[in-house]
Design a protein around this motif. Structure first.
Motif, PDB file in Angstrom:
ATOM      1  N   PRO A 170      -3.889   0.739  -2.711  1.00  0.00           N
ATOM      2  CA  PRO A 170      -2.988  -0.315  -3.205  1.00  0.00           C
ATOM      3  C   PRO A 170      -1.882   0.268  -4.088  1.00  0.00           C
ATOM      4  O   PRO A 170      -2.129   1.138  -4.914  1.00  0.00           O
ATOM      5  N   LYS A 171      -0.664  -0.230  -3.887  1.00  0.00           N
ATOM      6  CA  LYS A 171       0.494   0.337  -4.578  1.00  0.00           C
ATOM      7  C   LYS A 171       0.361   0.266  -6.093  1.00  0.00           C
ATOM      8  O   LYS A 171       0.792   1.173  -6.811  1.00  0.00           O
ATOM      9  N   GLU A 172      -0.259  -0.813  -6.596  1.00  0.00           N
ATOM     10  CA  GLU A 172      -0.352  -0.941  -8.048  1.00  0.00           C
ATOM     11  C   GLU A 172      -1.255   0.124  -8.648  1.00  0.00           C
ATOM     12  O   GLU A 172      -1.152   0.458  -9.839  1.00  0.00           O
ATOM     13  N   ASP A 173      -2.164   0.709  -7.842  1.00  0.00           N
ATOM     14  CA  ASP A 173      -3.068   1.743  -8.365  1.00  0.00           C
ATOM     15  C   ASP A 173      -2.387   3.097  -8.498  1.00  0.00           C
ATOM     16  O   ASP A 173      -2.944   4.002  -9.124  1.00  0.00           O
ATOM     17  N   THR A 174      -1.196   3.267  -7.936  1.00  0.00           N
ATOM     18  CA  THR A 174      -0.483   4.536  -8.050  1.00  0.00           C
ATOM     19  C   THR A 174       0.163   4.696  -9.421  1.00  0.00           C
ATOM     20  O   THR A 174       0.630   5.780  -9.763  1.00  0.00           O
ATOM     21  N   THR A 230     -10.151   2.324  -7.541  1.00  0.00           N
ATOM     22  CA  THR A 230      -9.267   1.830  -6.500  1.00  0.00           C
ATOM     23  C   THR A 230     -10.082   1.674  -5.219  1.00  0.00           C
ATOM     24  O   THR A 230     -11.305   1.880  -5.218  1.00  0.00           O
ATOM     25  N   ARG A 231      -9.401   1.341  -4.142  1.00  0.00           N
ATOM     26  CA  ARG A 231     -10.040   1.235  -2.829  1.00  0.00           C
ATOM     27  C   ARG A 231      -9.243   2.086  -1.853  1.00  0.00           C
ATOM     28  O   ARG A 231      -8.047   1.870  -1.660  1.00  0.00           O
ATOM     29  N   LEU A 232      -9.904   3.077  -1.285  1.00  0.00           N
ATOM     30  CA  LEU A 232      -9.261   3.976  -0.327  1.00  0.00           C
ATOM     31  C   LEU A 232      -9.363   3.375   1.070  1.00  0.00           C
ATOM     32  O   LEU A 232     -10.456   3.070   1.550  1.00  0.00           O
ATOM     33  N   ARG A 233      -8.205   3.224   1.707  1.00  0.00           N
ATOM     34  CA  ARG A 233      -8.158   2.690   3.071  1.00  0.00           C
ATOM     35  C   ARG A 233      -7.997   3.852   4.039  1.00  0.00           C
ATOM     36  O   ARG A 233      -7.107   4.683   3.878  1.00  0.00           O
ATOM     37  N   ILE A 234      -8.860   3.903   5.045  1.00  0.00           N
ATOM     38  CA  ILE A 234      -8.828   4.986   6.031  1.00  0.00           C
ATOM     39  C   ILE A 234      -8.616   4.391   7.416  1.00  0.00           C
ATOM     40  O   ILE A 234      -9.417   3.565   7.876  1.00  0.00           O
ATOM     41  N   VAL A 235      -7.546   4.793   8.067  1.00  0.00           N
ATOM     42  CA  VAL A 235      -7.289   4.410   9.456  1.00  0.00           C
ATOM     43  C   VAL A 235      -7.648   5.607  10.331  1.00  0.00           C
ATOM     44  O   VAL A 235      -7.115   6.702  10.144  1.00  0.00           O
ATOM     45  N   SER A 236      -8.569   5.408  11.259  1.00  0.00           N
ATOM     46  CA  SER A 236      -9.039   6.516  12.097  1.00  0.00           C
ATOM     47  C   SER A 236      -8.693   6.268  13.557  1.00  0.00           C
ATOM     48  O   SER A 236      -8.658   5.123  14.018  1.00  0.00           O
ATOM     49  N   GLU A 261       0.825  -1.196   0.000  1.00  0.00           N
ATOM     50  CA  GLU A 261       0.000   0.000   0.000  1.00  0.00           C
ATOM     51  C   GLU A 261       0.867   1.256   0.000  1.00  0.00           C
ATOM     52  O   GLU A 261       1.966   1.267   0.539  1.00  0.00           O
ATOM     53  N   SER A 262       0.368   2.296  -0.644  1.00  0.00           N
ATOM     54  CA  SER A 262       1.071   3.579  -0.692  1.00  0.00           C
ATOM     55  C   SER A 262       0.258   4.642   0.033  1.00  0.00           C
ATOM     56  O   SER A 262      -0.970   4.683  -0.112  1.00  0.00           O
ATOM     57  N   PRO A 263       0.915   5.512   0.809  1.00  0.00           N
ATOM     58  CA  PRO A 263       0.180   6.562   1.522  1.00  0.00           C
ATOM     59  C   PRO A 263      -0.398   7.596   0.562  1.00  0.00           C
ATOM     60  O   PRO A 263       0.148   7.842  -0.513  1.00  0.00           O
ATOM     61  N   LEU A 264      -1.500   8.193   0.963  1.00  0.00           N
ATOM     62  CA  LEU A 264      -2.147   9.255   0.197  1.00  0.00           C
ATOM     63  C   LEU A 264      -2.246  10.469   1.103  1.00  0.00           C
ATOM     64  O   LEU A 264      -2.751  10.372   2.225  1.00  0.00           O
ATOM     65  N   TYR A 265      -1.750  11.610   0.637  1.00  0.00           N
ATOM     66  CA  TYR A 265      -1.672  12.793   1.491  1.00  0.00           C
ATOM     67  C   TYR A 265      -2.841  13.730   1.210  1.00  0.00           C
ATOM     68  O   TYR A 265      -3.206  13.968   0.056  1.00  0.00           O
ATOM     69  N   PRO A 266      -3.469  14.285   2.255  1.00  0.00           N
ATOM     70  CA  PRO A 266      -4.665  15.118   2.095  1.00  0.00           C
ATOM     71  C   PRO A 266      -4.378  16.450   1.399  1.00  0.00           C
ATOM     72  O   PRO A 266      -3.266  16.979   1.446  1.00  0.00           O
ATOM     73  N   LEU A 267      -5.430  16.993   0.781  1.00  0.00           N
ATOM     74  CA  LEU A 267      -5.378  18.342   0.224  1.00  0.00           C
ATOM     75  C   LEU A 267      -5.528  19.382   1.319  1.00  0.00           C
ATOM     76  O   LEU A 267      -4.920  20.451   1.273  1.00  0.00           O
ATOM     77  N   SER A 268      -6.384  19.076   2.289  1.00  0.00           N
ATOM     78  CA  SER A 268      -6.654  20.032   3.368  1.00  0.00           C
ATOM     79  C   SER A 268      -7.036  19.279   4.634  1.00  0.00           C
ATOM     80  O   SER A 268      -7.502  18.141   4.575  1.00  0.00           O
ATOM     81  N   MET A 269      -6.837  19.958   5.760  1.00  0.00           N
ATOM     82  CA  MET A 269      -7.118  19.368   7.068  1.00  0.00           C
ATOM     83  C   MET A 269      -7.093  20.484   8.100  1.00  0.00           C
ATOM     84  O   MET A 269      -6.687  21.611   7.805  1.00  0.00           O
ATOM     85  N   ARG A 270      -7.503  20.157   9.321  1.00  0.00           N
ATOM     86  CA  ARG A 270      -7.388  21.158  10.388  1.00  0.00           C
ATOM     87  C   ARG A 270      -5.940  21.345  10.800  1.00  0.00           C
ATOM     88  O   ARG A 270      -5.430  22.448  10.936  1.00  0.00           O
TER      89      ARG A 270
END
Length: 296
Positions: A290-294, A200-206, A160-169
């Motif tokens: 998933p890394k292959e989706d990058t 793709t499938r976005l994985r979210i860890v909260s 898996e590859s990390p995805l960085y947000p556009l915006s956040m608090r």
């Protein structure tokens, strides 16, 4: 290779015919099981015997990735394909089902005349906390198999590859035992937004953030939108994690991680996440695909 990759992704386990494992992984032993040794070109490897219609138990503390290598115990005269099923459960929860086929190799187990089947490899992702995994061998003509277990705590989400947000608090660093991970913070007013290209499938860890006054298990809800469309709210429940530390905000305590997934259709999309109103300081999020989706 592309057709093989698609085949692998449809299986409950990732299979391979090689016995190579991550160099950071350490071999772990099940609670019971007869030791077996295989000598391949002068290199000896230890396996544990699992009888047909019986089980092995392995206790682990996550997060991490458990890699298993399976070799059926086949009669020396068997050269045709032999099918089998390996079922993995965690308590009452079914984790994985491996349906595979193998054939005899040129190797025999040391100390007897039993043949060793060609290897098949699988991965099991282990979440936080203590887990007692049960491995059961079924639906096969073979009498038993040998399994070798390796556990890598440094790579709990291989592939898996990390995805960085556009915006956040804001962004915080959460120390989980020896690892430091960056999380994006959202609350009821300020969402976390990501841009993503599907399918793709976005994985979210909260992780729910506890203030000093919050006690006990807590339920929380995450509301999300994809483009202009509202998605079903995700309702989660957690409790305090005392193995983590929030570096930027020592006054907060992290809840135990809770993971969910959002399927992303083809094309470019903007997805936002917002916490439903409650007394918590916010919710910390991490994203990966998933890394292959990058490579799209």
């Amino acid at each position: 290779m592309k057709s093989q990759r698609r085949t692998f992704l449809t299986l409950a386990f990732v299979l391979a015919v090689t016995t190579t494992v991550n160099v950071n992984a350490k071999q772990v032993a099940p609670e019971s099981g007869e030791l077996m040794t295989l000598d391949i070109a002068g290199k000896q490897s230890t396996y544990y015997r699992i009888q047909k219609d019986s089980s092995l138990f392995v206790t682990l503390s996550g997060p991490g990735t458990l890699t298993g290598i399976v070799r059926l115990i086949t009669p020396s005269e068997t050269h045709t394909n032999v099918t089998y099923t390996l079922i993995v459960s965690d308590g009452k929860k079914l984790v994985k089902t491996l349906n595979s086929t193998t054939s005899s190799s040129q190797w025999n187990w040391l100390g007897n005349s039993e043949g060793a089947g060609k290897s098949r490899k699988f991965h099991v992702r282990i979440g936080e906390g203590k887990h007692r995994l049960r491995f059961s061998l079924k639906n096969t003509l073979a009498s038993a198999a040998g399994i070798r277990f390796n556990f890598d705590k440094s790579s709990p989400h291989v592939g898996e590859s990390p995805l960085y947000p556009l915006s956040m608090r804001e962004q915080v660093t959460v120390q989980v035992r020896e690892r430091s991970l960056d999380y994006a913070i959202m609350d009821a007013e300020t969402p976390v937004t990501v841009r993503i290209i599907g399918p793709t499938r976005l994985r979210i860890v909260s992780r729910l953030l506890y203030s000093g006054l919050m006690k006990g298990p807590k339920q929380y809800s995450i509301v999300s939108r994809m483009d202009n469309r509202k998605l079903p709210a995700k309702k989660l429940k957690t409790k305090k994690s005392f193995t983590t530390k929030i570096i930027n905000h020592p006054e907060w305590i992290s809840g135990r991680s809770r993971t969910f997934y959002v399927p992303i259709p083809e094309g470019e999309h903007v997805v936002s996440f917002r916490m439903s109103a409650m007394e918590a300081p916010g919710v910390a999020l991490r994203f990966s695909i998933p890394k292959e989706d990058t490579r799209k």
